[in-house]
Design a protein around this motif. Structure first.
Motif, PDB file in Angstrom:
ATOM      1  N   TYR A 159     -11.195  -8.473  -2.861  1.00 48.89           N
ATOM      2  CA  TYR A 159     -11.553  -7.176  -2.293  1.00 48.89           C
ATOM      3  C   TYR A 159     -12.556  -6.495  -3.216  1.00 48.89           C
ATOM      4  O   TYR A 159     -12.467  -6.606  -4.443  1.00 48.89           O
ATOM      5  N   LYS A 216     -12.576   2.680  -0.801  1.00 44.52           N
ATOM      6  CA  LYS A 216     -11.439   1.821  -0.426  1.00 44.52           C
ATOM      7  C   LYS A 216     -11.826   0.356  -0.609  1.00 44.52           C
ATOM      8  O   LYS A 216     -13.006   0.022  -0.755  1.00 44.52           O
ATOM      9  N   TYR A 217     -10.830  -0.485  -0.599  1.00 47.06           N
ATOM     10  CA  TYR A 217     -11.077  -1.911  -0.756  1.00 47.06           C
ATOM     11  C   TYR A 217     -11.488  -2.544   0.567  1.00 47.06           C
ATOM     12  O   TYR A 217     -10.835  -2.351   1.592  1.00 47.06           O
ATOM     13  N   GLU A 276      -6.168   0.594  -5.708  1.00 43.98           N
ATOM     14  CA  GLU A 276      -7.199   1.190  -4.849  1.00 43.98           C
ATOM     15  C   GLU A 276      -7.353   2.687  -5.081  1.00 43.98           C
ATOM     16  O   GLU A 276      -8.470   3.213  -5.113  1.00 43.98           O
ATOM     17  N   GLN A 277      -6.251   3.379  -5.271  1.00 41.00           N
ATOM     18  CA  GLN A 277      -6.300   4.836  -5.307  1.00 41.00           C
ATOM     19  C   GLN A 277      -6.338   5.430  -6.716  1.00 41.00           C
ATOM     20  O   GLN A 277      -6.770   6.568  -6.892  1.00 41.00           O
ATOM     21  N   ARG A 284      -8.640   1.707  -9.613  1.00 35.41           N
ATOM     22  CA  ARG A 284      -9.915   1.453  -8.940  1.00 35.41           C
ATOM     23  C   ARG A 284     -10.827   0.436  -9.636  1.00 35.41           C
ATOM     24  O   ARG A 284     -11.999   0.715  -9.886  1.00 35.41           O
ATOM     25  N   PHE A 313     -14.319  -2.670  -4.042  1.00 35.45           N
ATOM     26  CA  PHE A 313     -14.149  -1.240  -3.841  1.00 35.45           C
ATOM     27  C   PHE A 313     -15.464  -0.658  -3.312  1.00 35.45           C
ATOM     28  O   PHE A 313     -16.446  -0.534  -4.046  1.00 35.45           O
ATOM     29  N   LYS A 326       0.823  -1.221   0.000  1.00 38.17           N
ATOM     30  CA  LYS A 326       0.000   0.000   0.000  1.00 38.17           C
ATOM     31  C   LYS A 326       0.855   1.268   0.000  1.00 38.17           C
ATOM     32  O   LYS A 326       0.369   2.361   0.316  1.00 38.17           O
ATOM     33  N   TYR A 364     -10.728  -6.753  -6.776  1.00 36.07           N
ATOM     34  CA  TYR A 364      -9.295  -7.061  -6.838  1.00 36.07           C
ATOM     35  C   TYR A 364      -9.074  -8.381  -6.119  1.00 36.07           C
ATOM     36  O   TYR A 364      -9.452  -8.544  -4.955  1.00 36.07           O
TER      37      TYR A 364
END
Length: 282
Positions: free
Chosen positions: A158, A164-165, A137-138, A141, A160, A126, A145
């Motif tokens: 994960y 965030k995940y 994630e950022q 997106r 979204f 991360k 995932y």
């Protein structure tokens, strides 16, 4: 509002997929990655063809997703082991995609999958502007995932949610539903391409395994063979029934012949009695 024409003009200084490297020059770290990608792609094709009858979708297998312009260019790309993007053309300008250039297409993949070769730290990194997890994630997106670890026979998925995940919990079958595709993702222990492994595979939402083309052909072949065997059994039953009917006919004919012989004997006996002056009826 910026028009599509102005957008293209604004992007002119930025390279497209034909001008960016299609590989970062590194070797595939795990021999299983290639067959695993083929397995995922092959088995989900019928689903995607139904979702996109116009053929407008793209599957990437170790294909770079360019999300920022850097020097060298490949530093600005992430290359998921497998990803799917809907509603984009499979070819660009009549040629196969060499990469997926995010700043030109603006449509995030629906799902990105990474196959762990090491300890999984790279896929869960991360670190801002550097780590895979952070970039997915950022920046990119994708709504889903997945991190697949063949050594642990496991997959983390994960979603979204809320910027965030969020790690998803498996359902009662141990699978992770991907509702937009109408499928589930999970681990299947079995043999594929001559290797017995815990493979990452798709199921439908009723829990039926999505088969590869070869598996579908094998299933069809088995169904055809079962149908042939059923037809042969039915033919044999019909033949046995015909034989039983013929035996019954023969028994009836024998019984008729015996009755006729008995009648003839009775007729002869009565004739003899009459020749002796004895009336048989008396």
């Amino acid at each position: 509002m910026t028009s599509a024409t102005n957008l293209d003009t604004d992007l002119t200084p930025f390279p497209d997929h034909t001008q960016l490297p299609e590989s970062d020059g590194t070797f595939v770290k795990n021999w299983q990655e290639h067959p695993q990608s083929i397995l995922l792609t092959d088995s989900i094709q019928p689903v995607l063809q139904e979702l996109h009858p116009d053929g407008q979708y793209c599957i990437g297998q170790d294909l770079g997703i360019y999300w920022r312009l850097t020097d060298p260019p490949e530093k600005g790309a992430e290359a998921p082991d497998w990803f799917y993007v809907g509603n984009v053309p499979p070819l660009l300008d009549g040629i196969t995609r060499r990469s997926y250039v995010f700043w030109r297409e603006h449509i995030a993949p629906l799902i990105v999958l990474e196959f762990v070769s090491g300890d999984g730290s790279e896929e869960r990194d991360k670190t801002p502007w550097k780590g895979k997890f952070w970039i997915y994630e950022q920046v990119i997106r994708p709504p889903f995932y997945g991190i697949y670890e063949v050594k642990k026979a496991s997959v983390e998925v994960y979603e979204f949610i809320g910027g965030k995940y969020q790690l998803l919990a498996a359902n009662e079958r141990g699978h992770y539903p991907i509702p937009p595709l109408g499928v589930e993702l999970g681990i299947w222990q079995g043999q594929y391409q001559n290797a017995e492994l815990p493979w990452l595979r798709w199921w439908d939402l009723q829990g039926n395994l999505l088969l590869t083309g070869e598996e579908r052909a094998e299933q069809e072949s088995q169904r055809a063979e079962q149908e042939r065997q059923r037809a042969e059994q039915e033919r044999q039953r019909a033949e046995q029934e015909r034989q039983r009917a013929e035996q019954e006919r023969q028994r009836a004919e024998q019984e008729r012949q015996r009755a006729e012989q008995e009648r003839q004997r009775n007729d002869r006996l009565m004739a003899q009695l009459r020749s002796l002056g004895v009336e048989p009826e008396v």
